[in-house]
Design an enzyme around this catalytic site. Sequence first.
Site, mmCIF file in Angstrom:
data_model
loop_
_atom_site.group_PDB
_atom_site.id
_atom_site.type_symbol
_atom_site.label_atom_id
_atom_site.label_comp_id
_atom_site.label_asym_id
_atom_site.label_seq_id
_atom_site.Cartn_x
_atom_site.Cartn_y
_atom_site.Cartn_z
ATOM 1 C CB SER A 124 50.543 35.835 -18.091
ATOM 2 O OG SER A 124 50.936 34.608 -17.527
ATOM 3 C CE1 TYR A 149 55.412 38.441 -16.413
ATOM 4 C CE2 TYR A 149 54.576 36.444 -15.369
ATOM 5 C CZ TYR A 149 54.727 37.242 -16.483
ATOM 6 O OH TYR A 149 54.172 36.844 -17.668
ATOM 7 C CE LYS A 153 52.615 39.982 -18.251
ATOM 8 N NZ LYS A 153 52.812 40.775 -19.470
HETATM 9 N N1 UFG Z 1 61.039 23.663 -15.698
HETATM 10 C C1 UFG Z 1 62.004 22.762 -15.342
HETATM 11 N N2 UFG Z 1 63.315 23.116 -15.466
HETATM 12 C C2 UFG Z 1 63.697 24.330 -15.946
HETATM 13 C C3 UFG Z 1 62.695 25.261 -16.310
HETATM 14 C C4 UFG Z 1 61.368 24.881 -16.168
HETATM 15 O O1 UFG Z 1 61.702 21.642 -14.903
HETATM 16 O O2 UFG Z 1 64.916 24.602 -16.014
HETATM 17 C C5 UFG Z 1 59.622 23.270 -15.565
HETATM 18 C C6 UFG Z 1 58.844 24.137 -14.598
HETATM 19 O O3 UFG Z 1 58.973 23.674 -13.288
HETATM 20 C C7 UFG Z 1 57.431 23.992 -15.159
HETATM 21 C C8 UFG Z 1 57.645 23.825 -16.664
HETATM 22 O O4 UFG Z 1 58.999 23.425 -16.807
HETATM 23 O O5 UFG Z 1 56.862 22.819 -14.675
HETATM 24 C C9 UFG Z 1 57.431 25.094 -17.438
HETATM 25 O O6 UFG Z 1 58.217 26.115 -16.850
HETATM 26 P P1 UFG Z 1 58.473 27.517 -17.555
HETATM 27 O O7 UFG Z 1 59.372 28.298 -16.665
HETATM 28 O O8 UFG Z 1 58.897 27.305 -18.955
HETATM 29 O O9 UFG Z 1 57.030 28.147 -17.610
HETATM 30 P P2 UFG Z 1 56.029 28.467 -16.413
HETATM 31 O O10 UFG Z 1 54.821 27.632 -16.655
HETATM 32 O O11 UFG Z 1 56.650 28.408 -15.100
HETATM 33 O O12 UFG Z 1 55.823 29.999 -16.673
HETATM 34 C C10 UFG Z 1 54.999 30.426 -17.668
HETATM 35 C C11 UFG Z 1 55.441 31.806 -18.165
HETATM 36 C C12 UFG Z 1 55.250 32.841 -17.109
HETATM 37 C C13 UFG Z 1 53.889 32.755 -16.483
HETATM 38 C C14 UFG Z 1 53.621 31.363 -16.001
HETATM 39 C C15 UFG Z 1 52.269 31.201 -15.415
HETATM 40 O O13 UFG Z 1 56.796 31.783 -18.549
HETATM 41 O O14 UFG Z 1 55.356 34.095 -17.743
HETATM 42 O O15 UFG Z 1 53.736 30.481 -17.112
HETATM 43 O O16 UFG Z 1 51.336 31.529 -16.378
HETATM 44 F F1 UFG Z 1 53.786 33.573 -15.418
#
Ligand code: UFG
Length: 338
Positions: A124, A149, A153
């Site tokens: 990741s 998590y 990784k």
């Molecule tokens: N977000 C919202 N509302 C939600 C869910 C997400 O605003 O209900 C925002 C988050 O704050 C972020 C963006 O949408 O700004 C993307 O969020 P995700 O949860 O979809 O993805 P992340 O970037 O947080 O996480 C991803 C992977 C993880 C990994 C991480 C860092 O899902 O496995 O990237 O690499 F660890």
Amino acid sequence: MKVLLAGGAGYIGSHTAVQLLRAGHEVVIVDDFSNSSPEAIRRVEELGGKKVVSYEADVKDKEKVRQIFRENDIDCVIHFAGLKAVGESVRLPLKYYRNNIDTTLTLLECMEEAGCTRFVFSSSATVYGEENDPPYVETMKRGSCSNPYGWTKVMMEEILEDAAKANPKLTVILLRYFNPIGAHESGRIGEDPQGIPNNLMPYIAQVAVGRRDHLTVFGGDYPTPDGTCLRDYIHVMDLADGHVKAVEYAENHRGVEIFNLGTGTPYSVLDIIKAFESATGVKVKYEIGPRRAGDLPKFWADSAKAQKVLGWKTKRSLEDMCRDTWKWQKNNPMGYGK
Ligand code: UFG
């Protein structure tokens, strides 16, 4: 090649299985269905036009994994069988360390016994941590993560690198995913999160289909153009194609190689909402809420290495990602209905 997909019934595993079958490979799946459904495997066979061999088992169960290697002449393993909910990992760190690391060790030990020498790993972008500035390049040092998590990784990458150092016959490909979204263009397979989705796109899709009232945007005051976080969203089918390229590359190479799998283009949370609305014609109700702990303001990939070395390039647009997510969600409002 005959490829063992540990966790192959899950979101990324199932899409990869279809693309491997379509590229002429054979697929064996082992999955405990703790976060997936056997129905996904049935649909993989339908889309791939071929049968897959599947086992219901926990990848930590060494006897069972040994049996799988005995019964199948596996050329390459792809390890998708990880727990991946960031928030849950903060509450249940031991579960995450036990599961993610134990599955990796079990696979490596069974591979060694069976003489299987190719390992492709679902890593990741999170391993770049807080210290590195985007775009992330594979040559950067791993950073520090905000949650267990992410640390699993980092640790698994280190374990795999050490294993390859000690065994010159071993090939290890570390694939660092950015933000996979979308679904197979048929709408037959897609992401089916259990309970309340943690990730942005499945949440948007569930709001659009009426399963949730509204989306909360986590933070509107980040140092980004519209105040919401920037991410590198990649179509899961492009990601799946990246795995096919990695497996084929592993056939003739030795040692460790790391590849970013991202598009190189960042989008904000508000960009994604707008793109979803315009690709589907469905309004997504949202409100801006507080920041989520541990979120980085922005990151995206430098994807030049995968292009140059694997000959892999993303082909699908943000519009495709939104349209395909919606096709899956609309046709399967309750996912696989497990
Ligand atoms: N977000 C919202 N509302 C939600 C869910 C997400 O605003 O209900 C925002 C988050 O704050 C972020 C963006 O949408 O700004 C993307 O969020 P995700 O949860 O979809 O993805 P992340 O970037 O947080 O996480 C991803 C992977 C993880 C990994 C991480 C860092 O899902 O496995 O990237 O690499 F660890």
